[in-house]
Design an enzyme around this catalytic site. Structure first.
Site, PDB file in Angstrom:
ATOM      1  N   ASN A  22       0.812  -1.219   0.000  1.00  5.76           N
ATOM      2  CA  ASN A  22       0.000   0.000   0.000  1.00  5.76           C
ATOM      3  C   ASN A  22       0.846   1.271   0.000  1.00  5.76           C
ATOM      4  OD1 ASN A  22      -2.195  -1.607  -0.111  1.00  5.76           O
ATOM      5  ND2 ASN A  22      -2.993  -1.115   1.928  1.00  5.76           N
ATOM      6  N   ARG A 120     -16.878   0.431  -2.752  1.00  7.27           N
ATOM      7  CA  ARG A 120     -15.683   1.242  -2.947  1.00  7.27           C
ATOM      8  C   ARG A 120     -15.857   2.354  -3.982  1.00  7.27           C
ATOM      9  NH1 ARG A 120     -10.484  -2.651  -2.274  1.00  7.27           N
ATOM     10  NH2 ARG A 120      -9.602  -0.796  -1.357  1.00  7.27           N
ATOM     11  N   ASP A 310      -7.425  -4.286   7.086  1.00 11.16           N
ATOM     12  CA  ASP A 310      -6.709  -5.311   6.318  1.00 11.16           C
ATOM     13  C   ASP A 310      -6.213  -6.464   7.199  1.00 11.16           C
ATOM     14  OD1 ASP A 310      -7.153  -3.987   3.984  1.00 11.16           O
ATOM     15  OD2 ASP A 310      -5.150  -3.132   3.813  1.00 11.16           O
TER      16      ASP A 310
HETATM   17  C1  UD1 Z   1      -6.810   1.601   1.138  1.00  7.85           C
HETATM   18  C2  UD1 Z   1      -5.950   0.370   1.079  1.00  7.85           C
HETATM   19  C3  UD1 Z   1      -6.736  -0.845   1.554  1.00  7.85           C
HETATM   20  C4  UD1 Z   1      -7.299  -0.601   2.939  1.00  7.85           C
HETATM   21  C5  UD1 Z   1      -8.087   0.713   2.984  1.00  7.85           C
HETATM   22  C6  UD1 Z   1      -8.540   1.092   4.378  1.00  7.85           C
HETATM   23  C7  UD1 Z   1      -4.395   0.806  -0.722  1.00  7.85           C
HETATM   24  C8  UD1 Z   1      -3.952   0.489  -2.102  1.00  7.85           C
HETATM   25  N1  UD1 Z   1      -5.508   0.167  -0.293  1.00  7.85           N
HETATM   26  O1  UD1 Z   1      -7.916   1.405   0.257  1.00  7.85           O
HETATM   27  O2  UD1 Z   1      -5.833  -1.962   1.582  1.00  7.85           O
HETATM   28  O3  UD1 Z   1      -8.163  -1.657   3.290  1.00  7.85           O
HETATM   29  O4  UD1 Z   1      -7.267   1.799   2.487  1.00  7.85           O
HETATM   30  O5  UD1 Z   1      -7.458   1.165   5.238  1.00  7.85           O
HETATM   31  O6  UD1 Z   1      -3.782   1.571  -0.009  1.00  7.85           O
HETATM   32  N2  UD1 Z   1     -15.012   5.551   0.407  1.00  7.85           N
HETATM   33  C9  UD1 Z   1     -16.097   6.211  -0.144  1.00  7.85           C
HETATM   34  N3  UD1 Z   1     -15.874   7.107  -1.157  1.00  7.85           N
HETATM   35  C10 UD1 Z   1     -14.608   7.381  -1.606  1.00  7.85           C
HETATM   36  C11 UD1 Z   1     -13.511   6.706  -1.035  1.00  7.85           C
HETATM   37  C12 UD1 Z   1     -13.737   5.804  -0.013  1.00  7.85           C
HETATM   38  O7  UD1 Z   1     -17.245   5.987   0.255  1.00  7.85           O
HETATM   39  O8  UD1 Z   1     -14.478   8.208  -2.518  1.00  7.85           O
HETATM   40  C13 UD1 Z   1     -15.240   4.574   1.494  1.00  7.85           C
HETATM   41  C14 UD1 Z   1     -14.862   3.146   1.064  1.00  7.85           C
HETATM   42  O9  UD1 Z   1     -15.892   2.525   0.350  1.00  7.85           O
HETATM   43  C15 UD1 Z   1     -14.563   2.515   2.399  1.00  7.85           C
HETATM   44  C16 UD1 Z   1     -13.937   3.651   3.200  1.00  7.85           C
HETATM   45  O10 UD1 Z   1     -14.361   4.849   2.562  1.00  7.85           O
HETATM   46  O11 UD1 Z   1     -15.750   2.096   3.002  1.00  7.85           O
HETATM   47  C17 UD1 Z   1     -12.432   3.602   3.293  1.00  7.85           C
HETATM   48  O12 UD1 Z   1     -11.866   3.572   2.008  1.00  7.85           O
HETATM   49  P1  UD1 Z   1     -10.409   4.158   1.685  1.00  7.85           P
HETATM   50  O13 UD1 Z   1      -9.735   4.581   2.930  1.00  7.85           O
HETATM   51  O14 UD1 Z   1     -10.547   5.118   0.572  1.00  7.85           O
HETATM   52  O15 UD1 Z   1      -9.689   2.835   1.152  1.00  7.85           O
HETATM   53  P2  UD1 Z   1      -8.825   2.644  -0.166  1.00  7.85           P
HETATM   54  O16 UD1 Z   1      -7.950   3.832  -0.390  1.00  7.85           O
HETATM   55  O17 UD1 Z   1      -9.692   2.172  -1.277  1.00  7.85           O
END
Ligand code: UD1
Length: 420
Positions: A22, A120, A310
């Protein structure tokens, strides 16, 4: 693809932990902002890295491997469109939006879509870009952004999303003036991205807190950067060593994993640092489960510094043979207990109601044919398989290769029989 594990042996031995997935994925996206050579040392050779580098090549960059170094030259990476196939393979592809916008002031990408752990969406990313002056059009599963005006200098995320924080940083490092990001994610991988960008000449501060300040610079220069070890991979093999009642030593680079040490200790593992002054910032951590695993009354996942989502599936597996009852509550992704049904097939007693799992420790798990539903559920099944009696066959094992380098070989290094 299937991975077969012969359970029941106590782990022993020493293992080096690979560089952090990550952390490296946003760095790969960040290389688009630089026209000189970038060398990422200790880069894990995993499928998500392959997917990100194939996107880089699609937009014109040169990418080569030299041992564990990934060498990227994005001097010709002037493309600003990423196709559906490439973007669909890895969710972190959405981070190219920020870096392509930073470089070209326009970017188009097919949306990576949901995955088995949840929907996501990318609405926080898009809203932040719009606040910062970009116009975004979403249609037919594609998102196109272009920078039309200077926009605001302060942007606040509705939730400390890791990806949205990274995208705002990538968008802002070459942006005119000062950008203030509020309610930013504080994960160690964000801190690492900022250190990496600083090593290229970017000006930013505040990473690791909820406000990050970015002062735009005209250009970034090349760098050689050594990645820190992956905290979730450390927890995976540490859980495996402890779950089998064994003892193993892990060599890690750049971090002492104090928080992760605490999580393992809560579950009854003994964790010790082995002094090795000559090797700093590397360190060796010994993990033992010789005194048995005990239940953890309550774990709740959340944004850093809360318990990492994770590692949730891993602890579901680890605690399934613990003495007593554990409750795990998932607050980040809506669909992260799919692995419970697979663990139940192996004899675990896990009840899931909405976003809460109740794990009652059993005295034994047995080998079964099971199926990984996402990367971390696959890793959890490896842990369960190592502590089960008999042979476990894990289908969809290619999902594990998204984040783990040669998992069967690494398990063999720990004395656990596995083959792919
Ligand atoms: C990153 C990590 C992933 C980890 C997650 C949470 C990487 C490549 N992946 O994923 O391994 O599990 O952080 O620690 O670093 N959300 C929204 N709208 C958005 C963005 C996010 O609703 O525009 C929600 C997602 O659906 C989720 C939450 O916010 O429920 C957290 O997501 P986010 O922190 O963005 O995770 P990732 O960056 O996708």
């Amino acid at each position: 693809m299937v991975i077969e594990v012969e359970g029941g042996s106590r782990a022993a031995g020493e293992l080096a932990i690979q560089g952090a997935k990550n952390a490296v994925l946003p760095m790969i996206a960040a290389t688009v902002l630089c026209r000189e050579n970038v060398v990422l040392q200790g880069c894990p050779n995993i499928r998500d890295v392959d997917a990100m580098t194939s996107i880089l090549k699609e937009i014109g960059a040169d990418v080569t491997w030299d041992g564990d170094q990934l060498i990227i030259n994005a001097a010709s990476a002037d493309g600003c469109e990423i196709s559906g196939k490439a973007a669909g393979e890895v969710r972190a592809s959405v981070l190219f939006l920020g870096s392509m916008l930073g470089r070209n002031r326009e970017a188009g990408i097919c949306l990576p879509g949901g995955c088995s752990i949840g929907a996501r969406p990318v609405d926080y990313h898009v809203a932040a870009f719009e606040t910062l002056g970009a116009k975004a059009i979403q249609e037919n599963g594609k998102i196109c952004c272009s920078v039309e005006r200077q926009g605001e200098n302060v942007v606040e995320l509705p939730y400390p999303s890791v990806g949205a924080t990274e995208n705002v940083i990538l968008f802002s490092v070459l942006r005119d003036g000062r950008t203030e990001l509020r309610n930013a994610a504080k994960e160690p991988e964000i801190v690492e991205l900022c250190c990496f960008l600083r090593s290229m000449g970017a000006r930013l501060s505040g990473e690791g807190s909820s406000t990050i300040l970015i002062c735009g610079v005209k250009r970034l220069h090349g760098t050689t950067y050594r990645l820190k070890s992956d905290r979730i991979v450390f927890l995976t093999y540490a859980a495996m060593a402890a779950a089998t009642g064994g003892k193993a030593v892990f060599r890690v680079f750049g971090d002492t994993f104090r928080r992760e040490k605490g999580y393992l200790e809560q579950a009854g593992c003994a964790v010790e640092y082995i002094p090795d002054e000559d090797r700093l910032p590397s360190c060796r951590i010994q993990v033992s489960g010789e005194n048995g695993i005990r239940a953890v009354p309550y774990i709740r996942t959340g944004p850093y510094p809360e318990f990492p989502t994770d590692a949730q599936s891993l602890f579901l597996a680890l605690l399934s043979k613990a003495y007593g009852e554990s409750i795990i509550e998932e607050s980040v992704f809506e669909n992260r207990f799919l692995v419970a049904s697979q663990l139940r097939k192996m004899g675990a007693d896990i009840e899931v109601a909405e976003q809460r799992a109740c794990v009652r420790g059993v005295s034994r798990l047995h080998g079964e044919t099971v199926c990984a539903t996402d990367l971390r559920s696959g890793a959890a099944l490896l842990v369960a398989a190592a502590m089960a009696d008999g042979t476990t066959r894990i289908h969809n094992a290619e999902l594990i290769l998204r984040g783990y380098e040669k998992p069967a070989e690494k398990m063999n290094e720990l004395g656990i029989h596995a083959r792919m």
